[in-house]
Design a protein around this motif. Structure first.
Motif, short mmCIF file in Angstrom:
data_model
loop_
_atom_site.label_atom_id
_atom_site.label_comp_id
_atom_site.label_asym_id
_atom_site.label_seq_id
_atom_site.Cartn_x
_atom_site.Cartn_y
_atom_site.Cartn_z
N TRP A 1 0.85 -1.20 0.00
CA TRP A 1 0.00 0.00 0.00
C TRP A 1 0.88 1.25 0.00
O TRP A 1 1.89 1.30 0.70
CB TRP A 1 -0.88 0.01 1.24
CG TRP A 1 -2.04 0.98 1.18
CD1 TRP A 1 -1.99 2.33 1.36
CD2 TRP A 1 -3.41 0.67 0.93
NE1 TRP A 1 -3.23 2.87 1.25
CE2 TRP A 1 -4.13 1.89 0.98
CE3 TRP A 1 -4.10 -0.51 0.68
CZ2 TRP A 1 -5.51 1.94 0.79
CZ3 TRP A 1 -5.47 -0.45 0.49
CH2 TRP A 1 -6.16 0.76 0.54
N PRO A 2 0.53 2.30 -0.77
CA PRO A 2 1.32 3.55 -0.77
C PRO A 2 1.35 4.18 0.62
O PRO A 2 0.31 4.55 1.16
CB PRO A 2 0.58 4.44 -1.77
CG PRO A 2 -0.24 3.51 -2.60
CD PRO A 2 -0.61 2.38 -1.71
N TRP A 3 2.55 4.30 1.20
CA TRP A 3 2.68 4.79 2.57
C TRP A 3 3.47 6.09 2.67
O TRP A 3 3.44 6.76 3.69
CB TRP A 3 3.37 3.74 3.44
CG TRP A 3 4.72 3.36 2.95
CD1 TRP A 3 5.02 2.35 2.09
CD2 TRP A 3 5.97 4.00 3.24
NE1 TRP A 3 6.36 2.30 1.84
CE2 TRP A 3 6.97 3.32 2.54
CE3 TRP A 3 6.33 5.09 4.03
CZ2 TRP A 3 8.31 3.68 2.59
CZ3 TRP A 3 7.67 5.46 4.09
CH2 TRP A 3 8.64 4.75 3.37
N GLU A 4 4.21 6.46 1.63
CA GLU A 4 5.03 7.66 1.71
C GLU A 4 4.14 8.91 1.76
O GLU A 4 3.08 8.97 1.14
CB GLU A 4 5.99 7.74 0.53
CG GLU A 4 7.07 6.67 0.56
CD GLU A 4 8.11 6.87 -0.51
OE1 GLU A 4 7.81 7.61 -1.49
OE2 GLU A 4 9.21 6.32 -0.41
N GLU B 1 -1.44 14.20 -5.52
CA GLU B 1 -1.87 12.97 -6.15
C GLU B 1 -1.60 11.78 -5.24
O GLU B 1 -0.48 11.59 -4.77
CB GLU B 1 -1.14 12.79 -7.48
CG GLU B 1 -1.58 11.57 -8.26
CD GLU B 1 -0.87 11.43 -9.60
OE1 GLU B 1 -1.12 10.43 -10.30
OE2 GLU B 1 -0.05 12.32 -9.92
N GLY B 2 -2.60 10.99 -4.98
CA GLY B 2 -2.45 9.84 -4.10
C GLY B 2 -2.63 10.15 -2.62
O GLY B 2 -2.40 9.28 -1.78
N TYR B 3 -3.10 11.37 -2.31
CA TYR B 3 -3.26 11.74 -0.91
C TYR B 3 -4.30 10.88 -0.21
O TYR B 3 -4.12 10.47 0.96
CB TYR B 3 -3.67 13.22 -0.81
CG TYR B 3 -4.01 13.67 0.59
CD1 TYR B 3 -3.02 13.80 1.55
CD2 TYR B 3 -5.32 13.97 0.95
CE1 TYR B 3 -3.32 14.21 2.84
CE2 TYR B 3 -5.64 14.39 2.24
CZ TYR B 3 -4.64 14.51 3.18
OH TYR B 3 -4.93 14.90 4.45
N ARG C 1 -3.74 8.62 3.12
CA ARG C 1 -4.52 8.79 4.35
C ARG C 1 -5.18 7.48 4.80
O ARG C 1 -5.40 7.28 5.99
CB ARG C 1 -5.60 9.85 4.13
CG ARG C 1 -5.11 11.27 4.12
CD ARG C 1 -4.64 11.70 5.50
NE ARG C 1 -5.68 11.55 6.50
CZ ARG C 1 -6.58 12.47 6.77
NH1 ARG C 1 -6.59 13.63 6.11
NH2 ARG C 1 -7.50 12.27 7.71
N LEU C 2 -5.49 6.60 3.83
CA LEU C 2 -6.18 5.36 4.18
C LEU C 2 -5.24 4.27 4.65
O LEU C 2 -5.70 3.24 5.16
CB LEU C 2 -6.97 4.86 2.96
CG LEU C 2 -8.22 5.66 2.58
CD1 LEU C 2 -8.83 5.12 1.30
CD2 LEU C 2 -9.24 5.64 3.71
N TYR C 3 -3.92 4.45 4.48
CA TYR C 3 -2.98 3.38 4.80
C TYR C 3 -3.12 2.89 6.24
O TYR C 3 -3.35 1.70 6.49
CB TYR C 3 -1.55 3.86 4.55
CG TYR C 3 -0.49 2.92 5.05
CD1 TYR C 3 -0.23 1.73 4.39
CD2 TYR C 3 0.24 3.21 6.20
CE1 TYR C 3 0.74 0.86 4.85
CE2 TYR C 3 1.21 2.34 6.67
CZ TYR C 3 1.46 1.16 5.99
OH TYR C 3 2.42 0.31 6.47
#
Length: 381
Positions: free
Chosen positions: A80-83, A90-92, A96-98
């Protein structure tokens, strides 16, 4: 009282030899403990009925959910995108959901695993009502162990767990999935190989041993004021800080001036924050040969990250020339090159060697004198 139970207390009072039969041991245990089983009967005297199969599926559904949630936690943690992504970037939303999704998976796995056992006990273990009289135990430890084992065996026989081996297999699989999810998140949080790149760039210097202040080529690294605006670039001169005073700074390179993404990363990278301090005129700092030439007069720069647990060290007491960490009250003596003199921190704050360029702006002459923040396994104390 038989294995199926007739509601009456039965025992083996007066027996001197320990019976070998499991049911006899069970009776002996209840008799010696003054336990009266007023109700004791099997849940499913008739096997493989529709109701029993429905109850079995109910248990397996809970453990299947454990498998899905446990493996889901491992997948979320790994892919999952965590950075960090700033609001509106983009991808905020994914960023936030991580944490909520990871916590949801772990929580569902734990709860469903427990619910599976609760349903198993309620739907398959014997229905019993027992009354025990208070008394002093007199049996020997050997009898205790034997009767306890017999009681557990009787519960297993009554619930027919041996026949229903699917429960054992399902419990093992679900426990493995739960352990995988928990293990990945726990061990992954503490595992970092100091010599591997951390993903900020492709440089081999991008490790726990180096920060964004490290020289990369011949480009000058300036001290930029950390004003809170990721796009604002303010370079500092000695006139910008009154004595005693300090200012939070991050690294800046001219190649980054028109690159908003590079400016953002330089400010948000966790190991970059530093503090530029101006000590009162005439402050005597303990001389150290290894620190010669790292300051500019009364100006010194140190990592802003506490060497205890990584909190920001930004409280400066000019009268005593000490820096304070607000989290756990570690205190660093600037007259002794930021050595810890109070609190849990065990290492000095790493110093950033600084100088002035031809235009009078502060520049970094290299990286910090030591890895910043809390210690790790390969770091010598």
């Amino acid at each position: 009282m038989g294995g199926t139970g007739d509601g009456e207390r039965s025992g083996a009072n007066g027996q001197q030899n320990q019976p070998a039969d499991g049911k006899e041991l069970f009776r002996l245990g209840t008799a010696r403990d003054d336990v009266e089983l007023r109700r004791y009967h099997y849940r499913w005297p008739e096997q493989e009925t529709r109701a029993e199969r429905r109850a079995r599926r109910h248990v397996l559904y809970w453990w299947a959910l454990t498998v899905v949630a446990g493996l889901g936690a491992a997948v979320v943690y790994l892919v999952w995108p965590w950075e960090y992504v700033p609001p509106g970037g983009e991808g905020y939303v994914w960023y936030r959901l991580y944490t909520p999704v990871l916590g949801l998976c772990i929580g569902v796995a734990l709860i469903s695993f427990a619910c599976g056992f609760i349903v198993l006990v309620k739907r398959f273990f014997p229905d019993e009502q027992a009354v025990q009289q208070r008394h002093d135990a007199e049996q020997s430890p050997a009898e205790d162990r034997a009767t306890l084992a017999a009681t557990a065996a009787e519960a297993a026989n009554a619930s027919q767990l041996r026949r229903r081996s699917v429960f054992t297999r399902a419990a093992g699989v679900s426990a493995g999935a739960l352990g995988t999810g928990l293990g990945v998140t726990i061990l992954g949080g503490v595992w970092q190989y100091p010599w591997e790149t951390t993903g900020h760039d492709e440089s081999t210097k991008d490790t726990l041993w180096h920060t964004g202040w490290a020289q990369d080529g011949d480009e000058t690294v300036y001290l930029r004021e950390d004003s809170g605006d990721v796009h604002e670039v303010t370079l500092l001169t000695p006139e910008d800080i009154a004595a005693p005073g300090l200012m939070a700074v991050v690294p800046f390179r001219e190649s980054e001036r028109d690159d908003p993404e590079a400016l953002r990363k330089a400010r948000e990278r966790a190991d970059n924050p530093a503090t530029l301090l101006r000590l009162p005129p005439g402050t005597e700092v303990e001389p150290k040969a290894v620190r010669e030439g790292m300051n500019v007069g009364d100006f010194y720069a140190y990592s802003r990250i506490c060497t205890h647990l990584g909190c920001p060290v930004g409280m400066y007491e000019g009268r005593t020339d000490r820096l304070f960490c607000p989290c756990h009250q570690s205190m660093f003596d600037l007259r002794r090159h930021a050595e810890p003199i109070f609190g849990p921190a065990a290492r000095p704050l790493p110093q950033l060697p600084i100088d002035l360029d031809e235009s009078g702006y502060f520049i970094a002459k290299g990286d910090f004198t030591a890895p910043i923040g809390p210690s790790f396994w390969e770091l010598e104390p």
